[in-house]
Scaffold this active site. Structure first.
Site, PDB file in Angstrom:
ATOM      1  CG  ASP A 125      -2.224   1.972   6.627  1.00  0.00           C
ATOM      2  OD1 ASP A 125      -2.079   1.923   5.384  1.00  0.00           O
ATOM      3  OD2 ASP A 125      -3.056   2.713   7.173  1.00  0.00           O
ATOM      4  CG  ASP A 146      -1.784   7.696   0.425  1.00  0.00           C
ATOM      5  OD1 ASP A 146      -0.668   8.058   0.020  1.00  0.00           O
ATOM      6  OD2 ASP A 146      -2.852   8.044  -0.116  1.00  0.00           O
ATOM      7  CG  ASP A 159      -1.649   1.251   1.452  1.00  0.00           C
ATOM      8  OD1 ASP A 159      -2.371   1.675   0.527  1.00  0.00           O
ATOM      9  OD2 ASP A 159      -1.509   1.848   2.536  1.00  0.00           O
TER      10      ASP A 159
END
Length: 218
Positions: free
Chosen positions: A184, A9, A7
């Site tokens: 995250d 961001d 991922d």
């Protein structure tokens, strides 16, 4: 494993810190007001809801930025600009400060280097705008280590749609079963990836988990 997908961001790129810094620099210039924690939380709440409307196709990417200002500016006691062009100029002030604060997490490049040393292909899968997300990777010095960048805008699918993971694996030239996903967001980066047949690990920085640990642990 033959590939790892990250991922972007708040996994490789510190969006939260960059956005807070951008907000704290932009709002005082715009209004003369200082930014407190409550205002920061409100900004992120508005961002999440309006950005979600873009991901579902309800708004354009620029439209979700305008929608954010429609909610946020009245909270600052600011009048709403009369035209979209004026709204865009106001939002550009925030974007300038946000971009000036772009930074990678300290463990991001070391983790990519470990993955490269493992002989893995490296991908990024992000629910974002293609131009902006690629610009982030260049600005934070990671673009040279990434083989494939898949954005929801380019794919036509957003995480957690299975197609988003499968199309990224296809671009990497690997099967889902031999591909690791790290991110995250538990729902988007872990549970969604596992449902698509990938191995997935949750980056929980609050629990002391680092990117390098997750890459080496596989």
């Amino acid at each position: 494993m033959k590939a790892v997908i990250f991922d972007l961001d708040d996994t490789l790129f510190d969006h939260t810190s960059s956005a807070i810094a951008g907000l704290r620099a932009w709002v005082p210039v715009l209004t003369g007001l200082e930014v407190d924690d409550e205002l920061v939380a409100t900004w992120f709440d508005i961002e999440g809801r309006q950005y979600g409307r873009w991901l579902t196709g309800e708004l354009t990417h620029q439209g979700q930025r305008r929608a954010r200002l429609h909610e946020f500016l009245p909270l600052l006691g600011q009048p709403l600009p009369a035209t979209d062009e004026e709204l865009d100029r106001v939002f550009a002030g925030y974007l300038d400060e946000y971009r000036a604060s772009w930074t990678a997490f300290p463990d991001a490049r070391p983790a990519l280097e470990v993955a490269r040393g493992n002989g893995w292909r490296i991908g990024v899968l992000t629910n974002g705008n293609t131009v902006q997300q690629n610009a982030k990777l260049v600005a934070i010095g990671l673009a040279d280590l990434v083989d494939v960048v898949s954005t929801s805008e380019a794919l036509g699918f957003s995480k957690p749609a299975i197609e988003a993971y499968h199309l990224t694996c296809e671009a990497l030239g690997t099967d889902p079963a031999e591909t690791l996903m790290i991110g995250d967001n538990l729902d988007l980066d872990v549970l969604g990836a596992r449902a698509a047949g990938l191995t997935a690990e949750h980056l929980d920085r609050a629990a002391g988990i680092s990117l390098a640990h997750l890459v080496r642990a596989v």
